[in-house]
Design a protein around this motif. Structure first.
Motif, short mmCIF file in Angstrom:
data_model
loop_
_atom_site.label_atom_id
_atom_site.label_comp_id
_atom_site.label_asym_id
_atom_site.label_seq_id
_atom_site.Cartn_x
_atom_site.Cartn_y
_atom_site.Cartn_z
N LEU A 494 4.68 2.29 -9.09
CA LEU A 494 3.13 1.67 -8.36
C LEU A 494 4.03 1.55 -6.34
N GLU A 495 4.01 0.24 -7.13
CA GLU A 495 5.34 -0.23 -5.95
C GLU A 495 5.26 0.60 -4.69
N VAL A 496 5.90 2.07 -4.86
CA VAL A 496 6.49 2.36 -4.26
C VAL A 496 4.93 3.36 -3.72
N SER A 497 3.91 3.71 -4.28
CA SER A 497 2.69 4.28 -3.91
C SER A 497 2.29 3.17 -3.19
N ARG A 498 2.40 1.73 -3.28
CA ARG A 498 1.57 1.16 -2.89
C ARG A 498 1.70 0.27 -1.05
N VAL A 499 3.18 0.52 -0.70
CA VAL A 499 3.91 0.80 0.40
C VAL A 499 2.55 1.61 1.57
N GLY A 500 2.74 1.04 2.52
CA GLY A 500 1.24 1.75 3.48
C GLY A 500 0.58 1.80 2.63
N ARG A 501 0.09 1.70 1.90
CA ARG A 501 -1.55 2.26 1.34
C ARG A 501 -1.89 0.71 1.47
N VAL A 502 -1.02 0.04 0.76
CA VAL A 502 -1.58 -1.28 0.32
C VAL A 502 -1.22 -2.52 1.66
N VAL A 503 -2.13 -3.16 2.85
CA VAL A 503 -1.25 -3.80 3.82
C VAL A 503 -1.65 -5.19 3.48
N ASN A 504 -1.15 -6.01 3.09
CA ASN A 504 -0.98 -7.48 3.58
C ASN A 504 -1.13 -7.71 5.10
N PRO A 505 -1.81 -8.75 5.25
CA PRO A 505 -2.44 -9.40 6.23
C PRO A 505 -0.90 -9.98 7.52
N PRO A 506 -0.61 -9.53 8.75
CA PRO A 506 0.24 -9.62 8.90
C PRO A 506 0.47 -10.97 9.21
N VAL A 507 1.62 -11.30 9.21
CA VAL A 507 1.77 -13.32 8.71
C VAL A 507 3.07 -12.77 9.52
N GLN A 508 4.62 -14.49 11.13
CA GLN A 508 5.47 -14.42 10.87
C GLN A 508 6.67 -15.06 10.33
N VAL A 509 7.69 -14.78 9.73
CA VAL A 509 8.26 -14.89 9.30
C VAL A 509 10.13 -15.09 10.06
#
Ligand code: ADP
Length: 665
Positions: A494-509
């Motif tokens: 699930l995680e592999v398929s989520r990468v790039g598909r589900v994007v969290n809002p960008p933050v600074q870290v």
């Protein structure tokens, strides 16, 4: 054919002259000449009559007329106007060479009689009279084949007619040539205007009238020639050149139509003088350039679009000349090949640009298929750019032209840079393969635990039925472990398929925060294995999808701990190094290391070097996806088993401020 036997007397000569003069009133030059020859035949009892002009070069005879009878009975070919060089003319032209009348009463016995013009009547005897005008011989008049020898009286008769006919011919010739010249001017497509020395127009042809946009030709007469120029200064310069410098003028002009509309024209202006050098007038010729300019502009525009579209599509064009063994190339092609003007464009040097591994096959293709079987050139091949040696993919197309014997003359075609497409194709192919393996592995990996579950459920049933409660807990333990494995596998997938598909809002870290979180998440494993963690982190701030970036560091750290093997002093270093293209992050361990043969393979889905290991084979595939989504690259460095591993990666997109970074899906 019957020839008159006795020459008539003088009255007949005068009657003949009167008839010829009559004919001159209305007849054409050709008619007058023929009538004269007919009369002279009659007067001298001849059967043949001919008349040649001798041109101004005094070398070229131009046949002007045959008598009616000669044309009908004797001569087949060579008509009026045919030229005959004096040098090749036979004794019949002796009158020209000797500048006096000549009689040959026994033509056949003459030693140097040479040829007669092709198709000429057979001559038995002849009499030829030259017509002299001053120093010049203007023409010759000849008769022949009188049944008895020619004598002095014949010559006198001929001379009397010759002089008369010449005067008529000369004026007819002038008239006809004037008429011809005027007709030529009238139907010329170029506009012509003749003006008197003062510049007042005396004659214009219809093309001029049309060009100026006049309704009435006669309204052009008397106007100033120079008014045609929109700019009086240029007109003044033309006049100065004509009259002061004595040179004809030619060039481009802004011309004015009669209604004042300006247009582009080309002009020539020259002065006409008589033989004594007296100024007769000015001649102007004009050509409308509007249409040519329009075509030129349209061509320029088309060329521009053609070049631009070639540039935009990275399509270069070429023409190869097989006879010289050379080719020419467009600017786009030069850029594509990485060559400049100085590159020696021979066919051999083109083959040298082709990638070394493809050269042999390309040579064979060209010779056997394209030339041998006369097929169009159509091939995708690799080249090594001359200037920087970079390998590029190109698509070459070409059409050949052959001579009638089937030898190649030329080839013309295009070459397009298709490197990006090829890379995408490769990537797609790779992804497809991965997908196939993915499906296969999922079914395989899920099947294992499910078989375990089903088997132990069976045992469970039996054990419950037989009341062997001590084995129930063991059965359930296997089932739990198997379902736990299925759960982990599904989570990772699930995680592999989520990468790039589900994007969290960008933050600074900062890197420090990411590493700290990863270490905390794995604190249990770190302490139980007694791993020394070294984190030397420069203050690098990233902008991006924080959970993914955390997962990246965590996966690599987890692997580093997992594959420490029996290392007695386990150590993992995390950090960042400066490199010319930007910072390179790393996770280094002193664990079991990785055989160089498998260093690329481990990043694939489900790829594990040891299938018995506890992982799912998805960790590094996930790490690579996260890195690629950030425009970066991940690779491993290890000197082999037992030498530890160092995973390095870049994250260029995450280094740019969030608004630029672009979160590609
Ligand atoms: P897994 O879930 O098996 O760890 P990964 O995709 O994370 O899957 O890793 C793929 C394989 O790469 C691992 O099975 C292991 O064989 C090898 N590998 C990964 N990291 C390391 C490391 N730090 N040292 C040695 N081998 C490693």
């Amino acid at each position: 054919m019957e020839c008159p036997s006795a020459p008539p007397g003088w009255p007949a000569v005068f009657a003949a002259r009167a008839r010829i003069m009559d004919m001159a009133e209305h007849g054409t030059l050709a008619q007058v000449l023929r009538a004269t020859l007919d009369e002279l035949e009659e007067l001298t009892g001849s059967c043949i009559g001919f008349f040649h002009f001798l041109e101004a070069d005094q070398e070229t005879l131009t046949l002007q007329a045959w008598s009616t009878r000669t044309a009908r009975d004797f001569c087949r070919a060579e008509g009026q106007g045919a030229h005959y060089p004096l040098g090749r003319a036979g004794v019949w032209a002796d009158a020209v060479r000797e500048r006096r009348p000549v009689i040959h009463n026994d033509y056949a016995s003459l030693p140097f009689r040479k040829g007669l013009p092709e198709g000429h009547a057979e001559l038995v005897r002849e009499m030829v009279v030259p017509i002299l005008r001053g120093e010049r011989i203007a023409a010759i008049l000849g008769v022949g084949n009188k049944p008895s020898p020619y004598e002095g009286a014949d010559l006198e008769r001929a001379a009397l007619l010759a002089d008369l006919v010449w005067d008529i011919a000369e004026s007819k010739r002038t008239q006809e040539s004037l008429r011809f010249q005027e007709a030529a001017l009238e139907c010329s497509l170029g506009a012509v205007a003749l003006a008197d020395p003062g510049g007042r127009i005396q004659y214009v042809n219809p093309a001029y009238v049309a060009l100026r946009g006049h309704q009435d030709r006669f309204r052009c007469l008397g106007l100033s020639l120079w008014d045609f120029w929109a700019d009086p200064e240029t007109a003044g310069a033309v006049r100065r050149q004509l009259f002061e410098e004595g040179r004809a003028a030619e060039g481009e002009m802004k011309a004015l139509r009669f209604d004042g509309t300006p247009f582009d024209a080309h002009f020539t202006a020259s002065v006409a003088r008589d033989a004594q050098g007296n100024l007769l007038g000015v001649l102007g010729t004009f050509l409308d350039e509007t249409e040519r300019r329009r075509i030129e502009d349209a061509l320029r525009e088309r060329e521009f679009f053609f070049k631009e579209s070639q540039r935009a599509a990275a399509i270069g064009s070429y023409k190869t000349d097989f006879r010289t063994g050379t080719w020419r190339s467009s600017a786009v092609l030069d850029r594509l090949f990485g060559i400049d003007e100085s590159y020696d464009r021979t066919v051999a040097n083109w083959l040298r640009i082709v990638h070394p591994e493809d050269q042999e096959a390309m040579g064979a293709y060209l010779v056997e298929e394209v030339i041998g079987q006369q097929r169009p050139f159509a091939r995708e091949y690799r080249i090594n750019r001359i200037d920087d040696g970079e390998t590029r993919w190109v698509n070459g197309l070409g059409e050949l032209a052959f001579d009638p014997e089937g030898r190649p003359l030329s080839m013309i075609g295009t070459i397009q840079d298709i490197t990006e497409r090829k890379l995408r194709d490769e990537e797609l192919k790779h992804k497809n393969e991965e997908m196939e393996r993915f499906t296969f592995m999922i079914s395989h990996d899920l099947k294992g635990p499910l078989v375990t579950v089903r088997t132990f459920l069976g045992y469970l049933e039996q054990d419950l039925a037989s009341g062997r409660s001590e084995r129930v807990a063991k059965d359930m333990g296997f089932i739990r472990e198997a379902t736990g494995k299925v759960g982990r596998l599904l989570e990772d997938l699930l995680e592999v398929s989520r990468v790039g598909r589900v994007v969290n809002p960008p933050v600074q870290v900062t890197i420090g925060e990411l590493v700290r979180d990863a270490v905390l998440a794995l604190a249990g494993a770190i302490s139980s294995r007694g791993v020394e963690i070294r984190a030397e982190l420069a203050a690098v701030t990233l902008h991006g999808d924080r959970p993914r970036l955390e997962a990246l560091w965590q996966n690599l750290l987890e692997n580093a701990i997992k594959y420490l093997g029996d290392q007695p002093a386990p150590r993992v270093e995390l950090g960042v190094e400066a490199a010319p293209a930007g910072p390179v992050f790393f996770v280094r361990d002193n664990g079991i290391g990785i055989d160089p043969r498998f260093q690329e393979k481990i990043f694939g889905l489900f790829d594990q070097l040891d299938p018995a290991s506890e992982g799912t084979g998805l960790g590094l595939a996930l790490a690579r996806r996260i890195v690629e989504l950030n425009g970066g690259r991940i690779w491993v460095e290890s000197e082999g088993p037992g030498h530890g591993s160092c995973f390095r990666f870049t994250l260029p997109a995450a280094l740019r401020p969030a608004k630029e970074a672009g979160h590609e899906r």
